[in-house]
Design a protein around this motif. Sequence first.
Motif: not given
Length: 339
Positions: A190, A192, A194, A223, A228-230, A239, A253
């Motif tokens: 993943s 994802i 931060w 999430l 966070v950038d998901a 998610t 994830r």
Amino acid sequence: MDEDSRLSLIAELIRDHISLDGIDRYLAETGVQSCDFVPVEPRDFAGEIFAVDGSNASICGWSTANVNLIRAGYAVYRERDWKRTVITFDDAFLADPQLCQKMFDPYLEHFFGLKGIDFKESDLDRLSSYYRELHEYVAINDALSEAHAGDIILYDGSFDVFEPLRGVLAAIFDRAREKGIALLAVAKSSSIFWGEVVSLPFVQHTSMAGSRLLPGAAWYLSLKDKKVDAGQGRWNGQTYIVRFCGQSEHAFRVDAPSYLADDIGSVLEKLAAYSCSAECMGYPHALFRAHRDIRITEQEGAAACERLMAQLSEIGMTHSEIRLLMQDFHDILEMRPGI
């Protein structure tokens, strides 16, 4: 700067920023709270688990197109017993921008009632990946036709996909909801992240935080509303980060369509009961079996390349023409003796 000096700086960067000594900063900057880690108690169930996976291997390529082997299918488990593996697609694919409609549209229309696919110029280098994903979705559709209410379908990957195939996913979600099937995507890796100074790995750090807050337990974390950038987030779902087995260090994830929002805990309890095999501790065993049964090995790719070269020769191409088309010039450079 020499290589050792650069590696030394990178090592210090990892130690100072990426290594997680404590979880206070992680909790403060991500918006995660200790109560967000929801314990999961493994629970047996009598239904079936369908695990969908795909594989592709490059055979050859030239500047305007390439040839890949594509395979997709699913493994079926009832409790801890493997029942069967179904291969839904196993063939070569010529990835050529001029042939997009001819290759994609028949599947889109027949299986999902969609009229066509619109590729942007920037999408064209992803053609083989899109084609593999399309056939993975066809495999999900086939599994849906075999599954019964209460069963679980797992997909190896994420539902946060690029725009061309979102319509296919929407059709799949509707069918799964109508049949009462739990459909989840489990990603082995993943992106994802931060953090503001550098991109910090959210899944790994969440796993470390979960180990400290709920040691020896399976858990999941939503999430929703986290800092966070998901990804793109345009797929109508939620998610989660999930640890399926308390004895494992790994979390994953997991994407779930919105219709599962109220039932996600119950579904994860069922999966946790079948994710503690010694063969793949912490990973749903059905997905492990699907990966092993469906993957295209390096030997298979090499054999397919040899068969293609033989067929080109049989229909009149010279060895020089075949080499010019199929050999990467990087390979030629590597074969030259050093000076």
